[in-house]
Design an enzyme around this catalytic site. Structure first.
Site, PDB file in Angstrom:
ATOM      1  CB  ALA A  79      -0.730   0.001   1.225  1.00  0.00           C
ATOM      2  CB  ALA A 139       3.975  -1.175  -3.543  1.00  0.00           C
ATOM      3  CD  GLN A 176       7.723  -9.362   5.894  1.00  0.00           C
ATOM      4  OE1 GLN A 176       8.756  -9.191   5.210  1.00  0.00           O
ATOM      5  NE2 GLN A 176       6.578  -8.548   6.303  1.00  0.00           N
ATOM      6  CG  ASP A 194      22.483   3.012  -3.405  1.00  0.00           C
ATOM      7  OD1 ASP A 194      21.820   3.926  -3.067  1.00  0.00           O
ATOM      8  OD2 ASP A 194      22.011   1.822  -3.045  1.00  0.00           O
ATOM      9  NE  ARG A 199      19.433   7.672  -5.703  1.00  0.00           N
ATOM     10  CZ  ARG A 199      18.979   7.358  -4.655  1.00  0.00           C
ATOM     11  NH1 ARG A 199      19.758   6.518  -3.339  1.00  0.00           N
ATOM     12  NH2 ARG A 199      17.653   7.598  -4.120  1.00  0.00           N
ATOM     13  CG  HIS A 258      20.235   1.277   0.506  1.00  0.00           C
ATOM     14  ND1 HIS A 258      20.739   2.284  -0.777  1.00  0.00           N
ATOM     15  CD2 HIS A 258      19.282   1.903   0.997  1.00  0.00           C
ATOM     16  CE1 HIS A 258      19.539   2.708  -0.769  1.00  0.00           C
ATOM     17  NE2 HIS A 258      18.736   2.823   0.213  1.00  0.00           N
TER      18      HIS A 258
HETATM   19  N1  LIG Z   1      17.053  -0.211  -1.025  1.00  0.00           N
HETATM   20  C1  LIG Z   1      16.765   0.884  -1.560  1.00  0.00           C
HETATM   21  O1  LIG Z   1      17.412   1.443  -2.375  1.00  0.00           O
HETATM   22  C2  LIG Z   1      15.840   1.741  -0.772  1.00  0.00           C
HETATM   23  C3  LIG Z   1      15.130   3.047  -1.654  1.00  0.00           C
HETATM   24  C4  LIG Z   1      14.347   3.591  -1.472  1.00  0.00           C
HETATM   25  C5  LIG Z   1      13.355   3.209  -0.315  1.00  0.00           C
HETATM   26  N2  LIG Z   1      13.884   2.469   0.528  1.00  0.00           N
HETATM   27  C6  LIG Z   1      12.916   1.678   1.757  1.00  0.00           C
HETATM   28  O2  LIG Z   1      11.765   0.995   1.186  1.00  0.00           O
HETATM   29  C7  LIG Z   1      10.790   1.038   2.270  1.00  0.00           C
HETATM   30  C8  LIG Z   1       9.437   1.476   1.432  1.00  0.00           C
HETATM   31  O3  LIG Z   1       9.449   2.704   1.033  1.00  0.00           O
HETATM   32  P1  LIG Z   1       8.173   3.462   0.603  1.00  0.00           P
HETATM   33  O4  LIG Z   1       8.552   4.780   0.267  1.00  0.00           O
HETATM   34  O5  LIG Z   1       7.330   2.784  -0.093  1.00  0.00           O
HETATM   35  O6  LIG Z   1       7.493   3.500   2.096  1.00  0.00           O
HETATM   36  P2  LIG Z   1       5.790   3.871   2.396  1.00  0.00           P
HETATM   37  O7  LIG Z   1       5.929   4.231   4.107  1.00  0.00           O
HETATM   38  O8  LIG Z   1       5.364   4.613   1.579  1.00  0.00           O
HETATM   39  O9  LIG Z   1       5.308   2.258   2.586  1.00  0.00           O
HETATM   40  C9  LIG Z   1       5.678   1.410   3.230  1.00  0.00           C
HETATM   41  C10 LIG Z   1       4.511   0.287   3.387  1.00  0.00           C
HETATM   42  O10 LIG Z   1       5.139  -0.832   4.164  1.00  0.00           O
HETATM   43  C11 LIG Z   1       3.952  -1.326   4.899  1.00  0.00           C
HETATM   44  N3  LIG Z   1       4.503  -2.181   6.098  1.00  0.00           N
HETATM   45  C12 LIG Z   1       5.169  -1.773   7.182  1.00  0.00           C
HETATM   46  N4  LIG Z   1       5.340  -3.044   7.823  1.00  0.00           N
HETATM   47  C13 LIG Z   1       5.198  -3.901   7.186  1.00  0.00           C
HETATM   48  C14 LIG Z   1       5.090  -5.332   7.585  1.00  0.00           C
HETATM   49  N5  LIG Z   1       5.580  -5.838   8.678  1.00  0.00           N
HETATM   50  N6  LIG Z   1       4.637  -5.925   6.414  1.00  0.00           N
HETATM   51  C15 LIG Z   1       4.088  -5.688   5.508  1.00  0.00           C
HETATM   52  N7  LIG Z   1       3.900  -4.292   5.105  1.00  0.00           N
HETATM   53  C16 LIG Z   1       4.548  -3.351   6.144  1.00  0.00           C
HETATM   54  C17 LIG Z   1       3.304   0.220   5.659  1.00  0.00           C
HETATM   55  O11 LIG Z   1       1.811  -0.317   5.877  1.00  0.00           O
HETATM   56  C18 LIG Z   1       3.311   0.893   4.276  1.00  0.00           C
HETATM   57  O12 LIG Z   1       2.218   0.857   3.438  1.00  0.00           O
HETATM   58  C19 LIG Z   1      11.369   1.974   3.288  1.00  0.00           C
HETATM   59  O13 LIG Z   1      11.918   1.015   4.314  1.00  0.00           O
HETATM   60  C20 LIG Z   1      12.606   2.859   2.551  1.00  0.00           C
HETATM   61  O14 LIG Z   1      13.519   3.244   3.449  1.00  0.00           O
HETATM   62  C21 LIG Z   1      14.795   1.480   0.279  1.00  0.00           C
HETATM   63  C1  LIG Z   2      23.002   0.815   6.666  1.00  0.00           C
HETATM   64  O1  LIG Z   2      22.376   1.459   5.940  1.00  0.00           O
HETATM   65  C2  LIG Z   2      20.757   1.238   6.147  1.00  0.00           C
HETATM   66  C3  LIG Z   2      20.098   1.987   4.870  1.00  0.00           C
HETATM   67  O2  LIG Z   2      20.213   3.192   4.620  1.00  0.00           O
HETATM   68  C4  LIG Z   2      20.708   2.439   7.340  1.00  0.00           C
HETATM   69  O3  LIG Z   2      19.346   2.556   7.756  1.00  0.00           O
HETATM   70  C5  LIG Z   2      21.311   1.970   8.572  1.00  0.00           C
HETATM   71  O4  LIG Z   2      21.434   2.825   9.526  1.00  0.00           O
HETATM   72  C6  LIG Z   2      23.120   1.847   7.905  1.00  0.00           C
HETATM   73  N1  LIG Z   2      23.775   0.972   9.021  1.00  0.00           N
HETATM   74  C7  LIG Z   2      24.318   1.677   9.865  1.00  0.00           C
HETATM   75  C8  LIG Z   2      25.191   0.898  11.155  1.00  0.00           C
HETATM   76  O5  LIG Z   2      24.661   3.053   9.678  1.00  0.00           O
END
Ligand SMILES: NC(=O)c1ccc[n+]([C@@H]2O[C@H](COP(=O)([O-])OP(=O)(O)OC[C@H]3O[C@@H](n4cnc5c(N)ncnc54)[C@H](O)[C@@H]3O)[C@@H](O)[C@H]2O)c1
Ligand SMILES: *[C@@H]1O[C@H](CO)[C@@H](O)[C@H](O)[C@H]1NC(C)=O
Ligand SMILES: *[C@@H]1O[C@H](CO)[C@@H](O)[C@H](O)[C@H]1NC(C)=O
Ligand SMILES: *[C@@H]1O[C@H](CO)[C@@H](O)[C@H](O)[C@H]1NC(C)=O
Length: 363
Positions: free
Chosen positions: A43, A47, A142, A189, A192, A217
């Site tokens: 949601a 997504a 999970q 990343d 980017r 990350h």
């Molecule tokens: N690795 C990457 O490169 C990268 C890049 C961007 C964002 N992110 C991360 O991705 C995540 C999601 O980002 P977003 O902008 O979509 O956030 P968002 O807050 O818009 O959506 C997150 C969704 O996850 C749901 N959620 C929370 N806990 C859950 C669970 N236990 N099971 C199922 N659903 C659950 C929430 O209800 C919400 O709908 C964040 O943690 C963000 O930091 C990672």
């Molecule tokens: C490693 O990266 C994640 C994602 O950005 C961040 O949340 C986390 O704090 C970082 N770990 C440390 C120990 O800083």
């Protein structure tokens, strides 16, 4: 009616039976079995950009029917209903079924691919440790659900932050699924970094290859272009030679990539979503179909047995090549002192986070 008529009548039936069989065979050959793909945090905003691309065939192929399973937490189920309606309204031929749920036993059943986007976000005044603890609990649950309900060949991509450590926890909680089938997203990343180099050289992004993101990350990640190549007007050269500005490459380039997420949040008041969704698609498509010959991409994978002296038992971003749904870290790249220090710093951060997370996991 003489016997000749009878024979021709039978012959007619026989050939139509044959036709039915041939048709059925063709149909089953052309119509691949649907695969089951889970997106958690379904949601949320990432997504919302991601689901359409998956459902229209950008990731698993234009002839691969899909069953999309959408998992979120109970308060988000009404929002999820809206997402389901919109997916239906896209009228996408490959999308055979959409299953919204807040139950892991439904969400993780028989999965071919799992994209774990949902995680606990940092709330006002929340301590780092408490945030990590909450995420360990989510990815432990999970991981256990993957172990119990998913196919053993499931490919798991963790996106929710802290992505590397969440991925490690999920993998440890799913001992019956090979560690190699878990990875975390650093492709954003990577993209980017490629794009910064391309813009600097005035070429399109497909003319840049083999940038590397090492490590976590986070802002300690190390975007490395020592092995990157740029195709400038038909001739391929090292990125350092194409850019001819070592100071930029060792300074602003690195910090721009490291801090890009924060810059997007500052400007948009929301974190990267469109670009994150695109990166998820790139990552999963490469797992499914492999990387291009002579090219490598970055992803967070299990560090066990790596040749770069990175501590084992971490999910660390490496340059990898993928073939037949199996990744391999690209070995033998030369590492200078500048790179070494940065690779070690981001590893140290991950080791510390892992140790805290493992304490929580064993509680
Ligand atoms: N690795 C990457 O490169 C990268 C890049 C961007 C964002 N992110 C991360 O991705 C995540 C999601 O980002 P977003 O902008 O979509 O956030 P968002 O807050 O818009 O959506 C997150 C969704 O996850 C749901 N959620 C929370 N806990 C859950 C669970 N236990 N099971 C199922 N659903 C659950 C929430 O209800 C919400 O709908 C964040 O943690 C963000 O930091 C990672
Ligand atoms: C490693 O990266 C994640 C994602 O950005 C961040 O949340 C986390 O704090 C970082 N770990 C440390 C120990 O800083
Ligand atoms: C591809 O991987 C599968 C499953 O691991 C294996 O059975 C098969 O032999 C592999 N094919 C090739 C060409 O390596
Ligand atoms: C996932 O595990 C299977 C064995 O079940 C293995 O053949 C495959 O290579 C692994 N996938 C990846 C992406 O490493």
């Amino acid at each position: 009616m003489d016997s000749g008529d009878k024979a021709s009548k039978y012959k007619g039936q026989g050939s139509s039976l044959l036709l039915v069989l041939v048709n059925a065979l063709c149909f089953s050959l052309l119509q691949a079995e649907p695969i089951r793909v889970l997106v958690t945090g379904a949601a949320g905003q990432i997504a919302y950009s991601l689901l359409y691309s998956i459902a229209k065939g950008d990731v698993f192929g234009k002839d691969q029917p899909i069953i999309l399973v959408l998992l979120d937490i109970p308060p988000m189920l009404p929002v999820l209903d809206g997402v389901v309606m919109e997916l239906q309204d896209c009228a996408l031929p490959l999308l055979r079924e959409v299953i919204p749920t807040d139950k892991v036993e439904v969400g993780f059943k028989d999965l071919d691919a799992a994209i774990l986007v949902g995680s606990m976000p940092r709330k006002e005044g929340m301590e780092r440790k408490d945030l990590l603890k909450a995420n360990v609990a989510i990815f432990k649950t999970q991981g256990a659900a993957l172990d119990k309900y998913a196919k053993k060949t499931v490919k798991v991509l963790v996106v929710g932050n802290p992505a590397n450590t969440n991925c490690l926890i999920a993998s440890k909680s799913a001992p019956s699924i090979p560690k190699e089938n878990f990875s975390c997203l650093t492709r954003l990343d990577h993209n980017r970094a490629s794009s910064q180099v391309a813009m600097r050289c005035g070429v399109s992004s497909d003319k840049v290859k083999n940038v590397i993101i090492w490590g976590n990350h986070s802002s300690t990640q190390y975007p490395d272009v020592h092995h990157a190549k740029v195709n400038v007007h038909g001739s391929e050269m090292a990125a350092y030679d194409a850019i001819k500005d070592d100071a930029w490459l060792r300074g602003d380039f690195i910090s721009t990539v490291q801090l890009r997420g924060a810059a997007v949040i500052k400007a948009r008041k929301l974190s990267s979503a469109m670009s994150a969704a695109k990166a998820i698609c790139d990552h999963m498509r490469d797992i499914w179909f492999g990387t291009k010959e002579g090219e490598f991409i970055s992803m967070g994978v299990y560090a066990g047995g790596n040749s770069y002296g990175i501590p084992e038992d971490l999910i660390y971003s490496f340059p990898v090549q993928i073939k037949n749904k199996t990744w391999k870290v690209v070995d033998g790249l030369s590492i200078n002192d500048f790179s070494r220090a940065k690779m070690d710093a981001t590893a140290a951060e991950l080791v510390e986070e892992r140790d805290t997370a493992l304490d929580f996991l064993s509680q």
